[in-house]
Design an enzyme around this catalytic site. Sequence first.
Site, PDB file in Angstrom:
ATOM      1  N   GLY A   1     127.018 -35.408  36.558  1.00 22.45           N
ATOM      2  CA  GLY A   1     125.929 -35.014  35.668  1.00 22.45           C
ATOM      3  C   GLY A   1     126.228 -35.343  34.217  1.00 22.45           C
ATOM      4  CB  ALA A   2     127.079 -34.181  31.505  1.00 28.04           C
ATOM      5  CG  MET A   3     133.342 -36.802  30.648  1.00 30.02           C
ATOM      6  SD  MET A   3     134.329 -35.653  31.670  1.00 30.02           S
ATOM      7  CE  MET A   3     135.668 -35.298  30.541  1.00 30.02           C
TER       8      MET A   3
ATOM      9  CD  GLU B   1     129.255 -31.547  30.321  1.00 29.61           C
ATOM     10  OE1 GLU B   1     130.471 -31.623  30.051  1.00 29.61           O
ATOM     11  OE2 GLU B   1     128.836 -31.366  31.486  1.00 29.61           O
TER      12      GLU B   1
ATOM     13  CD  GLU C   1     134.515 -28.526  34.924  1.00 28.36           C
ATOM     14  OE1 GLU C   1     133.437 -28.003  34.610  1.00 28.36           O
ATOM     15  OE2 GLU C   1     134.908 -29.603  34.438  1.00 28.36           O
TER      16      GLU C   1
HETATM   17 ZN   LIG Z   1     132.398 -29.158  33.373  1.00 26.68          ZN
END
Ligand SMILES: [Zn+2]
Length: 937
Positions: free
Chosen positions: A311-313, A348, A370
Amino acid sequence: MAALFSTRPFSGRLLSLMVALLGLTCPAFSASADQDGGNNMQFPWDKMRLPRHVIPVHYDLLIHPNLTTLTFSGSAKIEITVTQQTSSVILHSKRLHITKAAIEAGGARSVQEVQVLEHQPFEQVALLAAEPLHPGHSYTVSISYSANLSESFHGFYKSTYRTQNGELRVLASTQFEPTAARMAFPCFDEPAFKARFSIKIRREPKHLALSNMPIVKTVNITSWLVEDHFDTSVKMSTYLVAFIVSDFKSVSKITSHGIKISVYTVPDKINQAVYALDAAVKLLDFYEDYFSIPYPLPKQDLAAIPDFQSGAMENWGLTTYRESALLYDPEKSSASSKLWTTMIIAHELAHQWFGNLVTMEWWNDLWLNEGFAKFMEFVSVSITHPELRVEDYFLGKCLDAMEVDALNSSHPVSTPVEDPAQILEMFDDVSYEKGSCILNMLRDYMTADVFKAGLVQYLQKYSYQNTKNEDLWNSMTNICPTVDTDENELQGDNFCRRNQLSSSSAHWTKRETLDVRAMMNTWTLQKGFPLVTVTVRGKNVHLQQEHYMKGVDSPSSTEYLWHIPLTYITSKSDTVQRFLMTTKTDVLILPEEVEWIKFNVGMNGYYIVHYEDDGWDHLISLLKENHTVISSNDRASLINNVFQLVRIRKLSISKAFDLTLYLKHETHIMPVFQGMNELIPIYKLMERRDMDDTANQLKEYIVNLFKDLIDKQSWNDEGSVSERMLKHSLLLFACVRGYQPCVDKAQEYFMKWQKSNGTLSLPTDVKTAVYAIGAQTSEGWDFLFSKYRLHSFNLEKHKIELALSLSRNNDKLQWLMDQGLHGDIIKTQDLPHIILFVARSPSGYHLAWTFLKKNWEELVEKFELGSRSIADIITGVTNQYSTRLQLAEVKEFFNSLEEKSSQLRCVQQAIETIEDNIQWMDRNFEKVKKWLQNKKL
Ligand SMILES: [Zn+2]
């Protein structure tokens, strides 16, 4: 992708004997490197983790990508310190062609030639110095290299997009987490080796370069080449480094704390960047206030990358996103995409503190990154965007986590890992969802204020450092005043007082002091979760805990024991009562007898509950008579728990179905979704076994349950986000299941839309249902596909992909998957969910399995062994299998693969799930059939 373990683990391939003498030779470093070392040279290190005695301090990187030849060259000058004498420097490198290497002694201004050995299985290189490096001195390692831009989604990789005129353009972007920085530059690629980075990027003048820090100057190298110099970064881990060379456009704003936020995207989509920009400004401001720690960089860029696997970084200062996660069009985007975009940005940006500023020591504690980021999504968005009501959806995360955590193949939140595939496997529901759920449970237990005070203490104490589990619990422990003083700023908070009222009936604990570490260790170091069995005898409530495991009839008396912060309400009191259960069995005494008792209020705790004797009957009556007496999350949790108990034979399936009857009166999104989540997979199992009569009866039952709610839905975009999401799901379900009023309406919309040649604007939340019905005819399918090709709007594409995959035509389904693999018309990043869509459609599940088997190698090459994408494909394709034949087929295929693949956790999950399904069908099919025949709806 090359295997990481070769049969010759320590042979050490000699990469290069190239010895560079870059400057003056100091007598102390006479060039005595063994130039004839040849193939006999032993690689001087035999472990996957790097030695601890060489520590990087600063990286000077020069990167020059060529977007025409799709290659790049680079040079890395890494300043290191040495803590014990050594003749070798071991660092990571993967698929880099090293052309030159040298070690320079800091003060002596001398350069020593070195040999370079490569050990591919461990993705390491060794620089062998003729003269040893001495402790206390600093040295600079210089390495020149070249490589191809990666064709996958990690490392320094190629991405492409088409402009509105159809011109194909190329860009290059990075994705390093967890172990791919070594594909872009040689480095000490472990999260605890934090260093500063000074990055220079060469590019053509028509492009722009982005990195973690802002540009300080740009130098002309030639008339066709410029070099951007980025400011030196803060101290950070390698996996957070990022750079992009592209022709992106941007929009910017300044936060109230003075940070410049920009959203970058391909030029044609720049008008879809505004929502993300505003959300990012709000969220970054929120976090700076919440954590009381300023965001340490002068800027934060958010970039939408046309090809992106996850999804994203959270790269520090340059977060990267899948286009559909960042770009939002108020005219075309559905309600759920607004929610998703907001939450993913919140995630993020939370990482800029949790993960970037304070980082886990090693990947075994990935959940510290996370779990927190996931948890903070809900904390932040509920305050910055209250209209989205994110708190309604948190429960869903915990239920998702429990689904995999109930399997024997699950793992503790904190689990030892070593190689890159194992590390990748950590990016799963246990680290993210379970991590966030146990944090939420802890917050509920400690109260929000005390919890926050602990977090802030943790972040402040460990800024720019690395942590383990226990560092967090220690920060959480010493928050309450040991002596109850009036001056204490936390005075007035319930938790500390509650803790002292140890004799109260609403006590948390029988002990005087509360041990956060002891409690949380039971949640992070053990896999799975407890089942609490409640037996009411007059005013006495007997409690018993055991390990809940799917597929096990009577959970064996395992050693597992949890410290469970129990909460409950009763028919006599809706005040939440609390009790910390730390033993296998315990007894609570109520002030008076009650008709019903409901544990795990709001399902804030990560456990499920069984009510013995007539406990469930009382709750089922309550739901039937007046379901709104308990909250929607409580209702959703009852629906979940009742079906979980059927799985382990604590309850009969007819009891669970009896409970679902109340759903006829349900209107709230979470219980409705949970009801669907439990019931739909049951008829899917039957469909796969050609038990069509009962499957159809069950479908009819579900449609009937929700018929009133479906009929009430307006075919427009009105309502709150959760109302719109409910509408989207209900109408899609109703149309696909053939509920005639829905089908008729969708057909009418599709025809109008087709007649307008796709120019008619359909309400966004009913679009998927309309497309799904349209795609049922060959002509409609072709028309939809012609529109797919033209669309630049990703979310629209996803809707069409889903509709196209609902076709009953196998050739069309096969063609869709083939195109996804090919990657031209359908982007390969979309292939995993296309395979899943096909697998879910009634006629496609065979095709999806055959496709998986046939293209296994290629899928692994693209998406990496151990990745979430591969796991999703494997479990998604097989989770509706319920025959012994299918089980044998799945086992046979994975056993035929090399060990690294057959040992994947997701393969174990798939096998366990099929075994569980077989048992479930054996036991319950006839009962469901009978129940449906006698149903009293
Ligand atoms: Zn994450």
